[in-house]
Design a protein around this motif. Structure first.
Motif, mmCIF file in Angstrom:
data_model
loop_
_atom_site.group_PDB
_atom_site.id
_atom_site.type_symbol
_atom_site.label_atom_id
_atom_site.label_comp_id
_atom_site.label_asym_id
_atom_site.label_seq_id
_atom_site.Cartn_x
_atom_site.Cartn_y
_atom_site.Cartn_z
ATOM 1 N N VAL A 167 0.837 -1.205 0.000
ATOM 2 C CA VAL A 167 0.000 0.000 0.000
ATOM 3 C C VAL A 167 0.873 1.257 0.000
ATOM 4 C CG1 VAL A 167 -1.611 1.372 1.383
ATOM 5 C CG2 VAL A 167 -2.024 -1.067 1.041
ATOM 6 N N VAL A 168 1.936 1.235 0.796
ATOM 7 C CA VAL A 168 2.834 2.398 0.867
ATOM 8 C C VAL A 168 3.509 2.639 -0.477
ATOM 9 C CG1 VAL A 168 4.984 3.254 1.882
ATOM 10 C CG2 VAL A 168 3.236 2.236 3.346
ATOM 11 N N VAL A 169 4.025 1.571 -1.086
ATOM 12 C CA VAL A 169 4.706 1.711 -2.380
ATOM 13 C C VAL A 169 3.708 2.140 -3.457
ATOM 14 C CG1 VAL A 169 6.028 0.507 -4.160
ATOM 15 C CG2 VAL A 169 6.472 0.033 -1.749
ATOM 16 N N GLY A 170 2.520 1.551 -3.441
ATOM 17 C CA GLY A 170 1.492 1.941 -4.406
ATOM 18 C C GLY A 170 1.102 3.401 -4.265
ATOM 19 N N THR A 171 1.002 3.874 -3.032
ATOM 20 C CA THR A 171 0.684 5.281 -2.783
ATOM 21 C C THR A 171 1.749 6.197 -3.375
ATOM 22 O OG1 THR A 171 -0.502 4.741 -0.739
ATOM 23 C CG2 THR A 171 0.273 7.003 -0.983
ATOM 24 N N ALA A 172 3.010 5.835 -3.179
ATOM 25 C CA ALA A 172 4.114 6.649 -3.714
ATOM 26 C C ALA A 172 4.059 6.707 -5.239
ATOM 27 C CB ALA A 172 5.452 6.082 -3.257
ATOM 28 N N GLN A 173 3.713 5.586 -5.880
ATOM 29 C CA GLN A 173 3.629 5.559 -7.342
ATOM 30 C C GLN A 173 2.478 6.432 -7.845
ATOM 31 O OE1 GLN A 173 5.809 4.134 -9.471
ATOM 32 N NE2 GLN A 173 7.034 3.508 -7.715
ATOM 33 N N ILE A 174 1.348 6.409 -7.130
ATOM 34 C CA ILE A 174 0.209 7.228 -7.547
ATOM 35 C C ILE A 174 0.510 8.710 -7.344
ATOM 36 C CG2 ILE A 174 -2.222 7.747 -7.101
ATOM 37 C CD1 ILE A 174 -2.589 4.814 -6.387
ATOM 38 N N ILE A 175 1.251 9.031 -6.284
ATOM 39 C CA ILE A 175 1.687 10.418 -6.097
ATOM 40 C C ILE A 175 2.553 10.854 -7.282
ATOM 41 C CG2 ILE A 175 3.172 11.934 -4.713
ATOM 42 C CD1 ILE A 175 2.183 10.442 -2.235
ATOM 43 N N ALA A 176 3.430 9.949 -7.736
ATOM 44 C CA ALA A 176 4.278 10.260 -8.895
ATOM 45 C C ALA A 176 3.429 10.497 -10.137
ATOM 46 C CB ALA A 176 5.261 9.110 -9.140
ATOM 47 N N ALA A 177 2.380 9.682 -10.320
ATOM 48 C CA ALA A 177 1.495 9.848 -11.479
ATOM 49 C C ALA A 177 0.739 11.166 -11.397
ATOM 50 C CB ALA A 177 0.514 8.680 -11.560
ATOM 51 N N GLY A 178 0.226 11.489 -10.213
ATOM 52 C CA GLY A 178 -0.500 12.741 -10.040
ATOM 53 C C GLY A 178 0.388 13.955 -10.235
ATOM 54 N N THR A 179 1.626 13.850 -9.757
ATOM 55 C CA THR A 179 2.583 14.941 -9.918
ATOM 56 C C THR A 179 2.902 15.171 -11.386
ATOM 57 O OG1 THR A 179 3.543 14.405 -7.764
ATOM 58 C CG2 THR A 179 4.859 15.806 -9.228
#
Length: 408
Positions: free
Chosen positions: A125-137
Motif C-alpha cells: 500500500v505504501v509503495v502503491g501510494t508513492a507511485q500514484i503520487i508520482a502519477a499525479g505529480t
C-alpha cells in the motif's frame, strides 16, 4: 486540450481496453491470481515491480547530479532478482502457493503467515501510494491538471483493468508498458543526445566523475544492493508471477530474464539526466530533470515519452494492488476466515479487496500530496520486507526456528 494530454489519455484507454479483453481469461480465482503462466507473461508481470516511477524520474535525477552511477538503482534491483532466480525460485515454486506468506507458513506456521500477510500488504500500500503520487505529480507539473483530478482519472483506469483481468490483465498490459517504457526511453535518449553532440558531447560538457559508476558512493550502492536482494526474495508483486509460472523451469527462466530487463533501464534514464544537465545546467530542482528535458521536445514526441513514464508507473501500481488482493484473500480470508468458500466467492472477494486496495492508495496519495517524508516512509516499508526475509531464512535453514519467534 494539448496533444500531450490526448496521447496520454489514448494510452490509458488502450491499457483499460486490453485489461477488459483479458477478463474472458480470468473467470476463476486461480486465473485471477495467476496460474500456468508462460515466460513472457511472467517477465512482463514481474518487471512491473521493479521498473516504476523511481526508475524513470528518480534515476534521471541521480543522473543529473551524479551521472551514470545513478543507474545502480535498477542494476541493484537486477542483482536482487538474479539472486531470487538462482537461489530461491525453484524452492518457492515447489511449495505450491501463490503468496509469499504462504511460503512463510510452510516453515513457520499459519500465524506467521497471517502476520507476514498484514505486514507485506502494508508495504504494498505504501509503495502503491508513492507511485500514484508520482502519477499525479506528472499531471500537475507537465499537463496542468489538478492533482486530485489526475489521481482520480489515472487511479480509476488502473483499478478497472486490474479488476477486470487480474494477473492475466497485468501480464498483457505490462507487455505494452514494457515496450512503451524502453521505446520511450530509447527515443528520448536518441533525441536528447543528438541535440548535444551525442556521447562525445556529454564527455566534453561534463566532468569525468559523471562517467564513473561509483561516483554516487559505495555506501549508497551497497545499501541499494542489500535492500534489493532482501526485497526481491519477499516482494509479493515480483514473486507472484514466478509462483504462478507453468513449471519450475519457466519460473527460473522468467526470473533471470526479468533481471536482464530491469538492470539496463537505469542506464538509459541516467543518460537522460546527464543530457538534461548539459542542456539545463541551472535547474533548482533536479527532480524536474526528465520532465524539463521532455517538454523541450516537439509536442508529439514529448507526449509519447510522457506516456512511457506513465507506463512505468502503471506497470508497478497494478501488480501491487493485485498483490494486496491476493495476500488478504488467500492468507487471511480463505486460510483463516472462510476455509470452505467456493471459487466464485473467492473470486468476488479477491476483486473487492483488490479494488479497495487501489482506492486506499488513491486516498492516501491525495492526503499525502506535498508531504516531504513520502520517500522516507517507502524506505521504512522496504525494511519491513527485508526483515521478513531474514525471519524466513531462519525458517528455511534453522530447524529450531519457531513461529512465535518469527512473529515477534
Amino acid at each position: 486540450m494539448t496533444i500531450q494530454i490526448v496521447i496520454i489519455l489514448v494510452y490509458l484507454l488502450t491499457t483499460i481496453l486490453i485489461g477488459l479483453l483479458a477478463k474472458r481469461s480470468s473467470n476463476s480465482s486461480v486465473a485471477f491470481h495467476g496460474a500456468g503462466l508462460g515466460v513472457l507473461m511472467c517477465v512482463a508481470a514481474g518487471t512491473g515491480e521493479w521498473l516504476g516511477g523511481t526508475s524513470t524520474t528518480g534515476v534521471s535525477e541521480y543522473g543529473y547530479i551524479f551521472g551514470l552511477s545513478g543507474a545502480w538503482y535498477t542494476i541493484a534491483n537486477g542483482i536482487g532478482v538474479i539472486v531470487l532466480a538462482l537461489c530461491f525460485a525453484k524452492l518457492y515454486r515447489s511449495l505450491e502457493t501463490v503468496t509469499v506468506p504462504g511460503i512463510v507458513e510452510k516453515y513457520l506456521g499459519v500465524d506467521a503467515r497471517v502476520v507476514s500477510s498484514i505486514l507485506l500488504t502494508l508495504v504494498m500500500v505504501v509503495v502503491g501510494t508513492a507511485q500514484i503520487i508520482a502519477a499525479g505529480t506528472l499531471g500537475v507539473s507537465l499537463l496542468n491538471i489538478d492533482f486530485t483530478v489526475a489521481v482520480l482519472i489515472l487511479g480509476t483506469g488502473f483499478i478497472i483493468y486490474t479488476l477486470a483481468g487480474g494477473m492475466i490483465a497485468v501480464g498483457y498490459t505490462n507487455i505494452l508498458h514494457l515496450v512503451m517504457m524502453y521505446g520511450g526511453a530509447i527515443l528520448a535518449a536518441f533525441l536528447a543526445l543528438s541535440d548535444i553532440g551525442g556521447i562525445r558531447g556529454l564527455h566534453v560538457s561534463l566532468p569525468d566523475s559523471y562517467f564513473n559508476f561509483m561516483t554516487i558512493g559505495a555506501p549508497k550502492v551497497s545499501s541499494w544492493v542489500i535492500a534489493s536482494i532482501l526485497g526481491a526474495c519477499t516482494a509479493q508483486a515480483g514473486i507472484q508471477p514466478i509462483l504462478a509460472a507453468r513449471d519450475v523451469h519457466v519460473a527460473k527462466k522468467a526470473a533471470l530474464l526479468t533481471a536482464l530487463a530491469v538492470a539496463p533501464f537505469g542506464i538509459l534514464t541516467a543518460l537522460l539526466g546527464m543530457a538534461a544537465r548539459v542542456k539545463f545546467p541551472d535547474l533548482t530542482n533536479p527532480k524536474l530533470a526528465l520532465p524539463t528535458l521532455m517538454m523541450d521536445l516537439s509536442p508529439v514526441l514529448s507526449g509519447i515519452v510522457l506516456a512511457s513514464i506513465l507506463a512505468a508507473i502503471l506497470s508497478t501500481v497494478s501488480p501491487i494492488i493485485l498483490a494486496c488482493g491476493t495476500m488478504l484473500t488467500k492468507d487471511i480470508y480463505q486460510r483463516k476466515l472462510k476455509t470452505q468458500a467456493d471459487d466464485r466467492r473467492i473470486l468476488r472477494v479477491s476483486r473487492v479487496i483488490t479494488g479497495l486496495s487501489g482506492v486506499l492508495c488513491m486516498a492516501l496519495a491525495i492526503l499525502m500530496y506535498g508531504n516531504t517524508r513520502v520517500l522516507d516512509i517507502v524506505y521504512f516499508a522496504y525494511t519491513i520486507r527485508g526483515s521478513l526475509f531474514v525471519a524466513l531464512l531462519f525458517g528455511i535453514y534453522w530447524k529450531k526456528a519457531s513461529g512465535k519467534g518469527a512473529i515477534w
